[in-house]
Write a protein that holds these residues in place. Structure first.
Motif, short mmCIF file in Angstrom:
data_model
loop_
_atom_site.label_atom_id
_atom_site.label_comp_id
_atom_site.label_asym_id
_atom_site.label_seq_id
_atom_site.Cartn_x
_atom_site.Cartn_y
_atom_site.Cartn_z
N TYR A 47 3.01 -3.47 1.52
CA TYR A 47 1.75 -2.76 1.27
C TYR A 47 0.57 -3.55 1.84
O TYR A 47 -0.32 -2.99 2.49
CB TYR A 47 1.58 -2.52 -0.23
CG TYR A 47 0.32 -1.81 -0.61
CD1 TYR A 47 0.14 -0.46 -0.33
CD2 TYR A 47 -0.71 -2.48 -1.27
CE1 TYR A 47 -1.02 0.21 -0.68
CE2 TYR A 47 -1.88 -1.83 -1.64
CZ TYR A 47 -2.03 -0.48 -1.34
OH TYR A 47 -3.18 0.16 -1.69
N ALA A 48 0.58 -4.87 1.59
CA ALA A 48 -0.50 -5.71 2.10
C ALA A 48 -0.53 -5.69 3.62
O ALA A 48 -1.61 -5.64 4.24
CB ALA A 48 -0.34 -7.14 1.58
N GLU A 49 0.63 -5.74 4.24
CA GLU A 49 0.69 -5.73 5.70
C GLU A 49 0.19 -4.42 6.28
O GLU A 49 -0.51 -4.38 7.29
CB GLU A 49 2.13 -6.01 6.16
CG GLU A 49 2.58 -7.44 5.88
CD GLU A 49 4.08 -7.62 6.05
OE1 GLU A 49 4.76 -6.62 6.39
OE2 GLU A 49 4.58 -8.75 5.83
N ARG A 50 0.54 -3.30 5.61
CA ARG A 50 0.06 -2.00 6.08
C ARG A 50 -1.45 -1.88 5.93
O ARG A 50 -2.14 -1.35 6.81
CB ARG A 50 0.76 -0.88 5.31
CG ARG A 50 2.24 -0.74 5.61
CD ARG A 50 2.48 -0.34 7.05
NE ARG A 50 3.89 -0.24 7.36
CZ ARG A 50 4.62 0.87 7.22
NH1 ARG A 50 4.04 1.97 6.76
NH2 ARG A 50 5.89 0.88 7.52
N LEU A 51 -1.99 -2.34 4.81
CA LEU A 51 -3.44 -2.32 4.62
C LEU A 51 -4.14 -3.12 5.72
O LEU A 51 -5.11 -2.66 6.32
CB LEU A 51 -3.81 -2.90 3.25
CG LEU A 51 -3.82 -1.98 2.04
CD1 LEU A 51 -4.22 -2.76 0.80
CD2 LEU A 51 -4.75 -0.81 2.25
#
Length: 287
Positions: free
Chosen positions: A45-49
């Motif tokens: 999720y952090a990488e996608r954000l």
């Protein structure tokens, strides 16, 4: 036999201690696996954000968002320290506190006014003992933190930064590389550094709503998620450190037991030899 009785008591005490440390090691091992799963689940999720922000962000848009404001000089900063609520984890909390003290000293030597925020009883207790003023102190965050905990910790800091009351916000946490590698780490939370992955304009998709509005909603999520990741990594690092500390304690207790048992057997053998010698001496005297 007074010494033998004393050794026997010490042996029982060390055996009981070893049972406790062994149990704590097993509990930490079980909790570590679940905490490690939470760390791995938080990363995509952090990488996608970060990827979305990196693709949408342009120099023109960056100038319009307070969370991206880069101050000419840091005059007022905030430091958020994450520690555990419990001890018996080796140097885990001491390393985080040492990292925070170094950061505070560096910022103050550069002329910045610094306010300290802490989450975790160990960090709170240490800095209160040192006479440091804590702007906020959260001691009710469990070893299974949630998004609401991160929001509670960082939303006030974001509001201060947007209002211009802070020029920078840092978080000190334990980065979870593996169960044996959990170095204390300082991360600059605000201003948001443009994530790697491109500077807008190369997206091949249609945005609805506009990129401007999407950034306005995603940036606060990105900051909260950064704190959430720091919380779950610190929780996992705590369990890893406690498991290692309890394993070392269990092994040391085993070594002590071996030494005490050997000493007890030696004392007991000496006492038996002395009794035999006294019996033989007494029999010889009667002849």
């Amino acid at each position: 036999m007074a010494k033998a009785r004393e050794l026997k008591g010490r042996i029982r005490s060390v055996q009981n201690t070893r049972k406790i440390t062994r149990t704590m090691e097993m509990v930490s091992t079980s909790k570590l696996k679940r905490a490690q799963d939470r760390v791995e689940a938080a990363r995509p999720y952090a990488e996608r954000l970060a990827g979305v922000i990196g693709r949408l962000l342009t120099p023109e848009l960056a100038a319009r968002y307070p969370l991206l404001r880069q101050p000419e000089r840091v005059r007022r900063a905030a430091v958020l320290l994450l520690t555990s609520n419990r001890g018996l984890a080796g140097a885990f909390n001491a390393n985080l506190i040492r990292e925070t003290r170094g950061l505070l000293a560096r910022l103050r030597s550069e002329g910045a006014e610094v306010e300290l925020h802490a989450a975790g009883k160990k960090g709170i207790g240490f800095f209160r003992y040192q006479g440091e003023t804590l702007r906020t102190a959260a001691s009710d965050i469990s070893d299974r933190p949630g998004a609401a905990d991160a929001q509670r910790l960082v939303d006030g800091l974001m509001e201060q930064f947007i209002a211009g009351e802070l020029d920078a916000v840092y978080v000190v946490y334990a980065k979870f590389n593996s169960a044996l590698s959990t170095p204390p780490t300082t991360m600059q939370l605000l201003p948001v550094a443009p994530p790697e992955g491109g500077q807008g304009g190369d997206a091949d998709y249609i945005l609805e709503p506009s990129g401007d509005e999407i950034l306005g909603r995603i940036l606060p999520l990105y900051v909260r998620n950064s704190v959430y990741r720091a919380l779950v990594e610190t929780a996992a690092a705590e369990h890893g450190a406690r498991r290692t500390a309890m394993k070392n304690a269990t092994d040391n207790a085993g070594d002590i037991l071996e030494t005490l048992t050997r000493t007890y057997n030696r004392v007991r053998q000496a006492a038996i030899t002395q009794e035999i010698a006294e019996i033989v001496g007494g029999a010889a005297a009667l002849e």
